[in-house]
Design a protein around this motif. Structure first.
Motif, PDB file in Angstrom:
ATOM      1  N   MET A   1      -6.035  27.533  -3.368  1.00  0.00           N
ATOM      2  CA  MET A   1      -4.747  28.090  -3.007  1.00  0.00           C
ATOM      3  C   MET A   1      -4.226  28.913  -4.198  1.00  0.00           C
ATOM      4  O   MET A   1      -4.236  28.441  -5.322  1.00  0.00           O
ATOM      5  CB  MET A   1      -3.773  26.939  -2.696  1.00  0.00           C
ATOM      6  CG  MET A   1      -2.688  27.326  -1.740  1.00  0.00           C
ATOM      7  SD  MET A   1      -1.469  26.004  -1.378  1.00  0.00           S
ATOM      8  CE  MET A   1      -2.391  24.827  -0.449  1.00  0.00           C
ATOM      9  N   THR A   2      -3.776  30.114  -3.922  1.00  0.00           N
ATOM     10  CA  THR A   2      -3.241  30.958  -5.003  1.00  0.00           C
ATOM     11  C   THR A   2      -1.829  30.509  -5.358  1.00  0.00           C
ATOM     12  O   THR A   2      -1.178  29.811  -4.580  1.00  0.00           O
ATOM     13  CB  THR A   2      -3.182  32.443  -4.567  1.00  0.00           C
ATOM     14  OG1 THR A   2      -2.200  32.569  -3.534  1.00  0.00           O
ATOM     15  CG2 THR A   2      -4.535  32.954  -4.091  1.00  0.00           C
ATOM     16  N   LEU A   3      -1.368  30.945  -6.514  1.00  0.00           N
ATOM     17  CA  LEU A   3      -0.017  30.591  -6.949  1.00  0.00           C
ATOM     18  C   LEU A   3       1.016  31.066  -5.930  1.00  0.00           C
ATOM     19  O   LEU A   3       1.962  30.346  -5.600  1.00  0.00           O
ATOM     20  CB  LEU A   3       0.273  31.191  -8.334  1.00  0.00           C
ATOM     21  CG  LEU A   3       1.677  30.933  -8.882  1.00  0.00           C
ATOM     22  CD1 LEU A   3       1.953  29.444  -9.019  1.00  0.00           C
ATOM     23  CD2 LEU A   3       1.861  31.621 -10.220  1.00  0.00           C
ATOM     24  N   THR A   4       0.821  32.249  -5.383  1.00  0.00           N
ATOM     25  CA  THR A   4       1.742  32.790  -4.370  1.00  0.00           C
ATOM     26  C   THR A   4       1.782  31.886  -3.145  1.00  0.00           C
ATOM     27  O   THR A   4       2.863  31.596  -2.622  1.00  0.00           O
ATOM     28  CB  THR A   4       1.315  34.221  -3.964  1.00  0.00           C
ATOM     29  OG1 THR A   4       1.197  35.003  -5.148  1.00  0.00           O
ATOM     30  CG2 THR A   4       2.312  34.860  -3.031  1.00  0.00           C
ATOM     31  N   GLN A   5       0.609  31.420  -2.703  1.00  0.00           N
ATOM     32  CA  GLN A   5       0.553  30.530  -1.531  1.00  0.00           C
ATOM     33  C   GLN A   5       1.215  29.182  -1.843  1.00  0.00           C
ATOM     34  O   GLN A   5       1.913  28.613  -0.995  1.00  0.00           O
ATOM     35  CB  GLN A   5      -0.905  30.304  -1.108  1.00  0.00           C
ATOM     36  CG  GLN A   5      -1.559  31.528  -0.502  1.00  0.00           C
ATOM     37  CD  GLN A   5      -3.063  31.327  -0.328  1.00  0.00           C
ATOM     38  OE1 GLN A   5      -3.742  30.787  -1.194  1.00  0.00           O
ATOM     39  NE2 GLN A   5      -3.579  31.779   0.808  1.00  0.00           N
ATOM     40  N   GLU A   6       0.985  28.688  -3.058  1.00  0.00           N
ATOM     41  CA  GLU A   6       1.590  27.417  -3.456  1.00  0.00           C
ATOM     42  C   GLU A   6       3.113  27.516  -3.441  1.00  0.00           C
ATOM     43  O   GLU A   6       3.794  26.655  -2.891  1.00  0.00           O
ATOM     44  CB  GLU A   6       1.119  27.028  -4.869  1.00  0.00           C
ATOM     45  CG  GLU A   6      -0.336  26.615  -4.936  1.00  0.00           C
ATOM     46  CD  GLU A   6      -0.831  26.420  -6.363  1.00  0.00           C
ATOM     47  OE1 GLU A   6      -1.997  26.002  -6.509  1.00  0.00           O
ATOM     48  OE2 GLU A   6      -0.080  26.677  -7.325  1.00  0.00           O
ATOM     49  N   GLU A   8       4.925  29.664  -1.844  1.00  0.00           N
ATOM     50  CA  GLU A   8       5.364  29.883  -0.460  1.00  0.00           C
ATOM     51  C   GLU A   8       5.453  28.542   0.280  1.00  0.00           C
ATOM     52  O   GLU A   8       6.411  28.289   1.013  1.00  0.00           O
ATOM     53  CB  GLU A   8       4.390  30.836   0.250  1.00  0.00           C
ATOM     54  CG  GLU A   8       4.852  31.294   1.613  1.00  0.00           C
ATOM     55  CD  GLU A   8       6.209  32.009   1.628  1.00  0.00           C
ATOM     56  OE1 GLU A   8       6.959  31.815   2.610  1.00  0.00           O
ATOM     57  OE2 GLU A   8       6.525  32.757   0.678  1.00  0.00           O
ATOM     58  N   GLU A  86       6.519  26.812 -10.953  1.00  0.00           N
ATOM     59  CA  GLU A  86       5.241  26.117 -10.786  1.00  0.00           C
ATOM     60  C   GLU A  86       5.268  24.873 -11.659  1.00  0.00           C
ATOM     61  O   GLU A  86       5.515  24.950 -12.855  1.00  0.00           O
ATOM     62  CB  GLU A  86       4.075  27.018 -11.195  1.00  0.00           C
ATOM     63  CG  GLU A  86       2.736  26.329 -11.021  1.00  0.00           C
ATOM     64  CD  GLU A  86       1.566  27.111 -11.596  1.00  0.00           C
ATOM     65  OE1 GLU A  86       0.431  26.744 -11.276  1.00  0.00           O
ATOM     66  OE2 GLU A  86       1.784  28.060 -12.361  1.00  0.00           O
ATOM     67  N   GLN A 152      -3.928  18.145  -6.693  1.00  0.00           N
ATOM     68  CA  GLN A 152      -3.242  19.377  -7.070  1.00  0.00           C
ATOM     69  C   GLN A 152      -1.750  19.109  -7.238  1.00  0.00           C
ATOM     70  O   GLN A 152      -1.169  18.312  -6.512  1.00  0.00           O
ATOM     71  CB  GLN A 152      -3.450  20.407  -5.948  1.00  0.00           C
ATOM     72  CG  GLN A 152      -3.265  21.819  -6.341  1.00  0.00           C
ATOM     73  CD  GLN A 152      -3.617  22.768  -5.168  1.00  0.00           C
ATOM     74  OE1 GLN A 152      -3.957  22.339  -4.072  1.00  0.00           O
ATOM     75  NE2 GLN A 152      -3.525  24.033  -5.423  1.00  0.00           N
TER      76      GLN A 152
END
Length: 154
Positions: A1-6, A8, A86, A152
């Motif tokens: 999962m990308t930072l953007t997806q996380e 979101e 984050e 995660q």
């Protein structure tokens, strides 16, 4: 999962938590108002007969008022969650994915489903949170004789 997806996903969890809490706040307000109306409606010639009923309605109204106050306080706590931050370790506002379950650390609201996946919204005061606090991805913790591996954190 990308930072953007996380981020979101965290944003969606925060929005859903806020929605659930607003629903609970509205329900408590309505119940409180209803109890107050019931107490106000019953008076007249046979005053003594209705006095205990009115008293019971007032007690009920006060109970809903306390519930409402607690929910408003809970909303205040939830508003402190930063959905653009984050988290590298398990802390307030983090999303924690473990082998057994997924968690959103903020306020206690129970299960929340986002895109078909379950997350449990738990309070930063809960024993489960205390067991996992400060852990990072790859670390484990034990709660009620179960070992959880943190997959995660964000």
């Amino acid at each position: 999962m990308t930072l953007t997806q996380e981020l979101e996903l965290k944003k969606k969890l925060l929005q859903e938590s806020t929605k659930l809490l607003n629903t609970q706040i509205q329900a408590a307000k309505e119940a409180m108002d209803e109890a107050q109306e019931s107490a106000n409606e019953h008076h007249g010639a046979i005053e003594d007969k209705f006095e205990s009923f009115r008293e019971a309605c007032q007690i009920q109204r006060d109970m809903y008022a306390r519930q409402l106050d607690e929910l408003i306080t809970t909303m205040g706590v939830l508003k402190r969650v930063n959905s653009t931050k984050e988290n590298k370790e398990v802390s307030f506002g983090a999303v924690v994915m473990t082998e057994l379950q997924n968690y959103f650390i903020g306020v206690s609201l129970g299960e929340i489903k986002i895109d078909g996946e379950s997350f449990y919204a738990i309070s930063g005061l809960s024993p489960l949170y205390k067991a996992m606090e400060g852990r990072t991805s790859g670390e484990s913790f034990v709660f009620r004789d179960k070992t959880y591996k943190v997959l995660q954190v964000f």
